[in-house]
Motif scaffolding. Structure first.
Motif, PDB file in Angstrom:
ATOM      1  N   HIS A 216       8.517   2.888  -8.395  1.00 62.40           N
ATOM      2  CA  HIS A 216       9.162   2.210  -7.267  1.00 62.40           C
ATOM      3  C   HIS A 216       9.284   3.185  -6.104  1.00 62.40           C
ATOM      4  O   HIS A 216       9.642   4.351  -6.295  1.00 62.40           O
ATOM      5  N   HIS A 218      11.136   3.490  -2.276  1.00 64.54           N
ATOM      6  CA  HIS A 218      12.150   2.903  -1.402  1.00 64.54           C
ATOM      7  C   HIS A 218      12.135   3.634  -0.059  1.00 64.54           C
ATOM      8  O   HIS A 218      12.043   4.865  -0.028  1.00 64.54           O
ATOM      9  N   ARG A 227      13.421  -1.137   2.615  1.00 66.62           N
ATOM     10  CA  ARG A 227      12.179  -1.694   2.083  1.00 66.62           C
ATOM     11  C   ARG A 227      11.887  -1.028   0.737  1.00 66.62           C
ATOM     12  O   ARG A 227      12.064   0.175   0.584  1.00 66.62           O
ATOM     13  N   SER A 228      11.463  -1.799  -0.238  1.00 71.42           N
ATOM     14  CA  SER A 228      11.074  -1.276  -1.549  1.00 71.42           C
ATOM     15  C   SER A 228       9.719  -1.839  -1.942  1.00 71.42           C
ATOM     16  O   SER A 228       9.352  -2.950  -1.532  1.00 71.42           O
ATOM     17  N   GLY A 229       8.977  -1.075  -2.729  1.00 76.57           N
ATOM     18  CA  GLY A 229       7.669  -1.511  -3.184  1.00 76.57           C
ATOM     19  C   GLY A 229       7.158  -0.579  -4.264  1.00 76.57           C
ATOM     20  O   GLY A 229       7.922   0.209  -4.834  1.00 76.57           O
ATOM     21  N   ASP A 230       5.860  -0.643  -4.532  1.00 77.56           N
ATOM     22  CA  ASP A 230       5.271   0.255  -5.521  1.00 77.56           C
ATOM     23  C   ASP A 230       4.632   1.453  -4.817  1.00 77.56           C
ATOM     24  O   ASP A 230       4.891   1.707  -3.632  1.00 77.56           O
ATOM     25  N   LYS A 232       1.878   1.902  -3.532  1.00 77.16           N
ATOM     26  CA  LYS A 232       1.090   1.572  -2.344  1.00 77.16           C
ATOM     27  C   LYS A 232       1.930   1.645  -1.068  1.00 77.16           C
ATOM     28  O   LYS A 232       1.390   1.890   0.014  1.00 77.16           O
ATOM     29  N   LEU A 233       3.237   1.438  -1.199  1.00 81.48           N
ATOM     30  CA  LEU A 233       4.106   1.532  -0.026  1.00 81.48           C
ATOM     31  C   LEU A 233       4.111   2.962   0.513  1.00 81.48           C
ATOM     32  O   LEU A 233       4.090   3.176   1.733  1.00 81.48           O
ATOM     33  N   GLU A 236       1.007   3.491   2.474  1.00 78.78           N
ATOM     34  CA  GLU A 236       1.084   2.824   3.775  1.00 78.78           C
ATOM     35  C   GLU A 236       1.908   3.642   4.757  1.00 78.78           C
ATOM     36  O   GLU A 236       1.548   3.764   5.941  1.00 78.78           O
TER      37      GLU A 236
END
Length: 260
Positions: A216, A218, A227-230, A232-233, A236
């Motif tokens: 994860h 953040h 914003r949270s993601g895997d 790939k965030l 980016e």
């Protein structure tokens, strides 16, 4: 004992009346690696210091719970036995050898009557040092005294490896490392990765996450996670920076971090 379960809920933290963390939420389970990224001055290091009970930071609301236990009600030494913090700037402690420091910390964590025998401790220490490419002579050197930046960070990972905490917080552990030292530190974290430990990695840069792949990611701005993601965030953010996200969320530049 089951998998660690670490929850930060609606955490608000102030310094001298200035609010820094503004309702931060985070949930880390055993086996997970969480990375927190964000621009300078958004409260990332404040989060780490607050979790460990630094007296400079006042928790004004929220709760922190590890395996059902109230972390905020713990004394600093109790927190140090429950959590591990790898610091951005490890302190030098003249007169105290690495081996003695780690042995005392390990026995304090294991509890009275459950101390690790001396010979068993030294065998374990040598094994961990070899895995982290740390010269055996470091065991008898004074804690961090005369160490390079990379050696200090590897020493932090050595301590973590020996103490085997349930939750480990790595505050900008990649700061000042060259690529070789970065790989060694990352390898140490990856060796420890299991369901018995959860990680919180605080970093500015995606490069560390090339070697420690988080479950994860953040993004922290203005004292909260926006914003949270895997993994790939993080890629980016590396490609675009933070301004695109600020614009998308309508966030104006504001520095909230206050140094201790």
């Amino acid at each position: 004992m089951g998998k660690p379960d670490f929850r930060v809920q609606n955490l608000h933290v102030s310094v001298e009346g200035k609010e820094i963390l503004k309702g931060l939420n985070l949930h880390i389970r055993g086996g997970e690696i969480h990375a927190i990224m964000g621009p300078n001055g958004t409260g990332k290091s404040t989060l780490a210091s607050s979790l460990m009970g630094h007296p400079h930071y006042e928790v004004t609301a929220g709760e922190v719970v590890l395996d059902g236990e109230d972390v905020l009600a713990m004394s600093t030494d109790e927190r140090a036995r429950a959590l591990f913090l790898a610091m951005q700037y490890p302190a030098e402690v003249p007169g105290v050898s690495n081996a003695n420091f780690i042995r005392q910390a390990l026995n304090a964590r294991r509890g009275e009557g459950n101390e690790l025998p001396v010979l068993q401790f030294h065998r374990k220490l040598q094994e961990k040092m070899k895995a982290l490419n740390i010269d055996p002579s470091f065991a008898e050197r004074y804690l961090n005294e005369g160490f390079s930046g990379g050696e200090k960070k590897r020493n932090e990972i050595l301590q973590m490896s020996m103490l085997e905490p349930r939750i480990a917080i790595l505050d900008e552990i990649d700061s000042g490392l060259d690529i070789d030292a970065l790989k060694i530190v990352a390898n140490g974290v990856n060796q420890l990765r299991s369901e018995n430990i959860g990680f919180l990695i605080i970093t500015h840069y995606q490069r560390l996450l090339n070697y420690i792949v988080p479950d994860h990611v953040h993004v922290m701005m203005q004292g909260r996670i926006v914003r949270s993601g895997d993994a790939k965030l993080a890629e980016e953010l590396e490609a675009k920076g933070y301004d695109w996200l600020k614009k998308e969320l309508g966030i104006e530049d504001e520095t909230v971090e206050v140094e201790a």
